[in-house]
Design an enzyme around this catalytic site. Structure first.
Site, PDB file in Angstrom:
ATOM      1  N   LYS A 112       0.818  -1.210   0.000  1.00  0.00           N
ATOM      2  CA  LYS A 112       0.000   0.000   0.000  1.00  0.00           C
ATOM      3  C   LYS A 112       0.858   1.269   0.000  1.00  0.00           C
ATOM      4  O   LYS A 112       0.412   2.308  -0.470  1.00  0.00           O
ATOM      5  CB  LYS A 112      -0.961  -0.027   1.178  1.00  0.00           C
ATOM      6  CG  LYS A 112      -1.990  -1.136   1.034  1.00  0.00           C
ATOM      7  CD  LYS A 112      -3.070  -1.098   2.079  1.00  0.00           C
ATOM      8  CE  LYS A 112      -4.198  -2.060   1.761  1.00  0.00           C
ATOM      9  NZ  LYS A 112      -3.821  -3.495   1.911  1.00  0.00           N
TER      10      LYS A 112
HETATM   11  C1  LIG Z   1      -4.483  -4.561   1.270  1.00  0.00           C
HETATM   12  C2  LIG Z   1      -3.750  -5.860   1.212  1.00  0.00           C
HETATM   13  C3  LIG Z   1      -4.106  -6.905   0.314  1.00  0.00           C
HETATM   14  C4  LIG Z   1      -5.315  -6.811  -0.602  1.00  0.00           C
HETATM   15  O1  LIG Z   1      -5.099  -5.928  -1.657  1.00  0.00           O
HETATM   16  P1  LIG Z   1      -6.329  -5.428  -2.580  1.00  0.00           P
HETATM   17  O2  LIG Z   1      -5.765  -4.372  -3.426  1.00  0.00           O
HETATM   18  O3  LIG Z   1      -7.363  -4.892  -1.591  1.00  0.00           O
HETATM   19  O4  LIG Z   1      -6.839  -6.597  -3.316  1.00  0.00           O
HETATM   20  C5  LIG Z   1      -3.324  -8.054   0.271  1.00  0.00           C
HETATM   21  N1  LIG Z   1      -2.262  -8.206   1.088  1.00  0.00           N
HETATM   22  C6  LIG Z   1      -1.896  -7.250   1.980  1.00  0.00           C
HETATM   23  C7  LIG Z   1      -0.724  -7.502   2.868  1.00  0.00           C
HETATM   24  C8  LIG Z   1      -2.615  -6.046   2.075  1.00  0.00           C
HETATM   25  O5  LIG Z   1      -2.242  -5.114   2.972  1.00  0.00           O
END
Ligand SMILES: *Cc1c(COP(=O)(O)O)cnc(C)c1O
Length: 471
Positions: A112
């Site tokens: 993220k």
């Molecule tokens: C947010 C997150 C996901 C999911 O990602 P999306 O874009 O919502 O599909 C998967 N793994 C981790 C570690 C995350 O923080």
């Protein structure tokens, strides 16, 4: 370049307006009116570029002139300058034709950061130019909160309030938020569940008087700019492995469908992507859809990969918009069926179109632990539970028709040290935090404990904002 709503009722907006709006006024999500196309020569031209330079080239067509070239270059350089690895998004080889794309080199150790580090800067820039400020209010069950706080800390035009459920997130997750002592960062531990936190944040947001007073905003995963920034690492990985002269498949552990949709977006922009493998945990709505063509919600189950404990994946609406040929009204009806009846299908032809590119695979918690152990034993690489689910999905789709000898790139979405208990149970060793965060345990925290009560949260926001104005 303008952005249109997936539901077709909101006005088309330029990049900066879509950035600040997040959700469209008709409840839809913004998508580009037309996709920028990168030719094979364009893609070849990305080879060997540093990540930030490649990022500028991939993203500039999306800005439509809303952000000046020099300003954008500075923002992109700054966003990725402090990442732990000089490649920003390094590839590690797992097998003869299998790679791991490590997207945990940012400040809060999840993928993220790759979008939010840039989006925080874009918000600040656009707001400053307009002489505006916003107050971000959000609720988090773990990863999003820390990534959003790191993205917004010390930004001139932003205050951020983050609600988390008291004693219901891991200590590392809490400390990653509460040890950020910047004046514009306000943490509250709510005596309640994550759902309570989300309801409180929504109620604050929907209070028209408060919303006007503080100019509430959100940086959630439906913001177009996050998708845009996530397309970059798919290009970076692909050219590092020989694109456009080599076909790729990506395996992505999926929750809200933002990350894997960004891979689909890269494909729309001309990247040769053969297959996208979606990894699901026990909350396997997307995998069931890929198998049957019907989307059917079930209660959310808690798993070892909590960032994927989701039923309706918001960003899936962006893919639907594409297979509905941009017909907003038909899409609205399908989404309403899903929300009201808990079930929808979108027609055989549309499902087939989706299946041409996407495959789904599920792994329960026992399978996830076994996968972490097996990956460690066979490759020596320690992965977090989310990443393990993705790798298993990638391996499962190798035999699919259409995979055709592509190089498989599995996305590592979090650093194993974010989920130390699950990793230790699988591998026998407790993963260490990177040196930058090694002293996290000893850092002072600042956080207000509040009852699960809207009045109390409102008072907290009013008090902190009054202090900020006085300062
Ligand atoms: C947010 C997150 C996901 C999911 O990602 P999306 O874009 O919502 O599909 C998967 N793994 C981790 C570690 C995350 O923080």
């Amino acid at each position: 370049m303008n952005y249109v709503s997936t539901r077709g009722q909101a006005p088309a907006l330029p990049f900066d307006e879509a950035l600040l709006a997040g959700l469209a006024s008709d409840g839809g999500l913004y998508v580009p009116e037309a996709w920028p196309r990168f030719s094979r020569a364009d893609i070849r031209g990305l080879r060997g570029l540093p990540y930030a330079e490649l990022a500028r080239r991939v993203m500039t067509p999306f800005l439509g002139g809303c952000v000046g070239d020099d300003d954008f270059a500075t923002m992109v350089d700054d966003a990725y300058a402090a990442f732990d690895h000089p490649a920003v998004a390094p590839l590690v080889q797992l097998g003869a034709d299998t790679w791991l794309l490590e997207l945990f080199q940012g400040p809060t150790l999840s993928f993220k950061d790759y979008a939010l580090q840039l989006v925080g800067r874009l918000f600040d820039h656009v707001l400053a130019r307009r002489g505006q400020r916003v107050t971000i209010i959000g609720a988090t069950s773990g990863d999003t909160g820390s990534a959003a706080i790191e993205a917004c800390r010390d930004r001139e035009a932003i205050d951020i309030f983050m609600l988390h459920p008291k004693d219901r997130i891991s200590e590392v997750q809490r400390r990653q938020m509460t040890t950020v002592l910047s004046d514009n960062v306000h943490n509250a531990a709510i005596e309640g569940t994550f759902d309570d936190c989300q309801d409180l944040a929504k109620a604050m947001f929907n209070d028209a008087a408060l919303s006007r007073r503080y100019n509430f905003s959100a940086v959630n995963s439906i913001n177009w700019a996050r998708i845009m920034a996530q397309t970059v690492y798919y290009f970076a990985a692909a050219v590092a492995l020989g694109a456009p002269d080599r076909r790729l498949a990506f395996a992505v552990p999926t929750g809200n469908f933002g990350n894997v949709y960004a891979a689909y977006a890269a494909r729309k922009m001309g990247l040769g992507v053969r297959r996208l493998a979606i990894g699901s945990n026990a909350n396997d709505i997307l995998t069931r859809f890929m198998e049957s063509g019907a989307m059917e919600t079930r209660p959310v189950a808690a798993t070892l990969s909590p960032a994927m404990d989701i039923q309706i994946a918001s960003n899936f609406e962006r893919l639907l918009f594409d297979v509905y040929g941009g017909k907003g009204a038909a899409l609205v009806r399908a989404m309403e069926r899903l929300r009201c009846d808990g079930r929808a299908d979108f027609g055989k032809a549309r499902w087939r179109r989706i299946r041409k590119v996407f495959a789904g695979h599920r792994l329960d918690d026992a399978g996830t632990t076994a996968a972490m152990r097996r990956i460690h034993e066979t490759t020596g690489v320690v992965v977090d539970p989310h990443t393990a689910v993705g790798i298993a999905a990638g391996e499962a789709c190798r035999g699919d028709e259409g995979f055709g000898g592509a190089a498989l790139v599995c996305i590592a979405t979090a650093h194993p040290a974010k989920f130390p208990d699950a990793v230790e149970a699988a591998t026998g060793a407790r993963p260490a935090l990177p040196p930058r965060l090694a002293d996290l345990q000893g850092r002072p925290e600042r956080c207000e404990v509040l009852p699960n009560d809207l009045g109390a949260v409102g008072d907290f926001v009013a008090r902190r904002m009054a202090e900020r104005r006085a300062a």
